[in-house]
Scaffold this active site. Sequence first.
Site, PDB file in Angstrom:
ATOM      1  N   LYS A 112      45.866  89.149  30.098  1.00  0.00           N
ATOM      2  CA  LYS A 112      45.189  88.535  31.355  1.00  0.00           C
ATOM      3  C   LYS A 112      44.832  87.071  31.205  1.00  0.00           C
ATOM      4  CE  LYS A 112      42.763  92.712  32.709  1.00  0.00           C
ATOM      5  NZ  LYS A 112      41.752  93.268  33.155  1.00  0.00           N
ATOM      6  N   LYS A 195      52.790  98.490  33.887  1.00  0.00           N
ATOM      7  CA  LYS A 195      51.614  99.396  34.306  1.00  0.00           C
ATOM      8  C   LYS A 195      51.252  99.123  35.601  1.00  0.00           C
ATOM      9  CE  LYS A 195      47.168  98.060  33.391  1.00  0.00           C
ATOM     10  NZ  LYS A 195      45.613  98.645  33.338  1.00  0.00           N
ATOM     11  N   LYS A 198      45.373  96.673  38.920  1.00  0.00           N
ATOM     12  CA  LYS A 198      44.704  96.060  39.874  1.00  0.00           C
ATOM     13  C   LYS A 198      45.088  94.555  40.190  1.00  0.00           C
ATOM     14  CE  LYS A 198      40.489  99.001  39.680  1.00  0.00           C
ATOM     15  NZ  LYS A 198      39.276  99.035  39.078  1.00  0.00           N
TER      16      LYS A 198
HETATM   17  P1  ATP Z   1      42.794  95.238  35.608  1.00  0.00           P
HETATM   18  O1  ATP Z   1      44.098  95.023  35.747  1.00  0.00           O
HETATM   19  O2  ATP Z   1      41.849  94.252  36.446  1.00  0.00           O
HETATM   20  O3  ATP Z   1      42.197  95.363  34.294  1.00  0.00           O
HETATM   21  P2  ATP Z   1      42.981  98.026  36.288  1.00  0.00           P
HETATM   22  O4  ATP Z   1      44.059  98.329  37.083  1.00  0.00           O
HETATM   23  O5  ATP Z   1      43.521  98.043  34.628  1.00  0.00           O
HETATM   24  O6  ATP Z   1      42.238  96.621  36.296  1.00  0.00           O
HETATM   25  P3  ATP Z   1      40.287  98.875  35.410  1.00  0.00           P
HETATM   26  O7  ATP Z   1      39.163  99.127  36.041  1.00  0.00           O
HETATM   27  O8  ATP Z   1      40.591  98.110  34.286  1.00  0.00           O
HETATM   28  O9  ATP Z   1      41.779  98.923  36.251  1.00  0.00           O
HETATM   29  O10 ATP Z   1      40.719 100.544  34.587  1.00  0.00           O
HETATM   30  C1  ATP Z   1      40.081 101.650  35.058  1.00  0.00           C
HETATM   31  C2  ATP Z   1      40.603 102.632  34.207  1.00  0.00           C
HETATM   32  O11 ATP Z   1      42.214 103.119  34.799  1.00  0.00           O
HETATM   33  C3  ATP Z   1      40.827 102.617  32.745  1.00  0.00           C
HETATM   34  O12 ATP Z   1      40.670 103.695  32.093  1.00  0.00           O
HETATM   35  C4  ATP Z   1      42.479 102.274  32.474  1.00  0.00           C
HETATM   36  O13 ATP Z   1      42.680 102.622  31.265  1.00  0.00           O
HETATM   37  C5  ATP Z   1      42.825 103.322  33.877  1.00  0.00           C
HETATM   38  N1  ATP Z   1      44.188 102.567  34.100  1.00  0.00           N
HETATM   39  C6  ATP Z   1      44.251 101.438  34.648  1.00  0.00           C
HETATM   40  N2  ATP Z   1      45.755 101.260  35.158  1.00  0.00           N
HETATM   41  C7  ATP Z   1      46.213 102.536  34.767  1.00  0.00           C
HETATM   42  C8  ATP Z   1      47.629 102.995  34.750  1.00  0.00           C
HETATM   43  N3  ATP Z   1      48.781 102.234  35.603  1.00  0.00           N
HETATM   44  N4  ATP Z   1      47.996 104.162  34.199  1.00  0.00           N
HETATM   45  C9  ATP Z   1      47.157 105.155  33.738  1.00  0.00           C
HETATM   46  N5  ATP Z   1      45.579 104.411  33.693  1.00  0.00           N
HETATM   47  C10 ATP Z   1      45.332 103.226  34.142  1.00  0.00           C
HETATM   48 MG    MG Z   2      42.167  97.473  32.997  1.00  0.00          MG
END
Ligand code: ATP
Ligand code: MG
Length: 332
Positions: A112, A195, A198
Amino acid sequence: RPRVLSGIQPTAGSFHLGNYLGAVRQWVALQETHDAFYMVVDLHAITVPQDPEELRANTRLATAQLLAAGLDPDRCTLFVQSHVPEHAQLAWVMNCLTGFGEASRMTQFKDKSAKQGADRASVGLFTYPILQVADILLYQANEVPVGEDQRQHIELTRDLATRFNGRFGDTFTLPKPYILKETAKIYDLQDPAVKMSKSASTPKGLINLLDEPKTTAKKVKSAVTDTDTVIRYDVAEKPGVSNLLTIYSTLTGTGIPELEAKYEGKGYGALKTDLAEVMVEFVTPFRERTQQYLDDPETLDSILAKGAEKARAVAAETLAQAYERVGFLPAK
Ligand code: ATP
Ligand code: MG
C-alpha cells in the site's frame, strides 16, 4: 460459544465481491454458531486520507450493506470501531510491544505504501496491523474470519498476544484465522494475478456490489480468460477461468466438478453469460435491501448504538486487565 471478531473498512462506498465472498459471507454463517463481533473499521479507514462527510456516509453505507448481506443485530454484535475507544487505547500498548523491524515486515504495508509513494504514507498506515491486533485481542476472539491477505496480520496478533502473556501473565486468547480455502482470494476480473481490492483494482476488474446490475453483467462478460477454450479449474494455468468458476460455484452452491461437466464442450461465452445472470440475481436484491436500510438512518444508528454498548462491555474489561498488568496506576 467460541467467539469471532472481524472488521471491514468503510472506504470506497460499495463492498466488492472479494469482500463478500472472502469475508462477509462467512460472518453471516458464523453468527449462528459463534458469539460474533463485527465492526466497521473507521479508525483503519483514516490511515489514508478521507473526506470527513464521505467517511461518515460510507460508515452508514457499510453498516447498511452488512445488514443487507444478512447480519442480524439480534444474533451478532455490530458496531463502529471509533465508538469503542478501547481499540485505540489497547493499540498503544501493542505498539510498544512491537519491534520496528517486525512491523516493517508486513507485506500489506509495503504494497500500500509503494502505491502511495513511500513519503506520503502515514505512520498510521504503518501501524495499522497493530491496531488490528488490538481489535482482535480486546474481544478474546478465538477465530477471525478474513481473506487470505489478512493471514500475516493474524500471525502478528498471535505473536504479540504470546509476548504480552509471557511478559505480564496470561491475559489474551490466541486467535486463529478462519479462512475458507475456496474463497480466500477472489481475483481482479481484468488481472487474475492480483486480488480484487477496494484500493487497487482497475474499475473494470472490480465487481462492486452496489453497481448497476447491468454494469456488473458487462464486467463479468468482459472478464479476462485465456486463449485456450476448455472450462477447467486450474489456478496455475487458467487463473481467469478458475476465478470465474469459484465465484459461480460459491454463489450458486454448485460444486466445481459439476460446473466443469455442465460446460464441457461449451465456450467461455456461455460460462460468462450464465455467471452474469447469477451475479445480477445476487446483486439486485442486495442493492434493494441496502437502500431500505439507508432510508432509515435512525434505525441504523440505534443498531450501532446498541452494538457499541455490547462491544464496550467486553472491550473495557479486557483493557482494564491489560492496563493493570502493564503497571498503569488505576484511576480512582
Ligand atoms: P483495501 O484494498 O483498501 O485494503 P480491501 O478490498 O482489502 O480494501 P478490506 O475492507 O480491507 O477491503 O477487507 C475486508 C475483508 O475482505 C478482509 O477480511 C479481507 O481479507 C477481505 N478481502 C478483501 N479483498 C478480498 C479478496 N479479493 N478475496 C477474498 N477476500 C478479500
Ligand atoms: Mg484490505
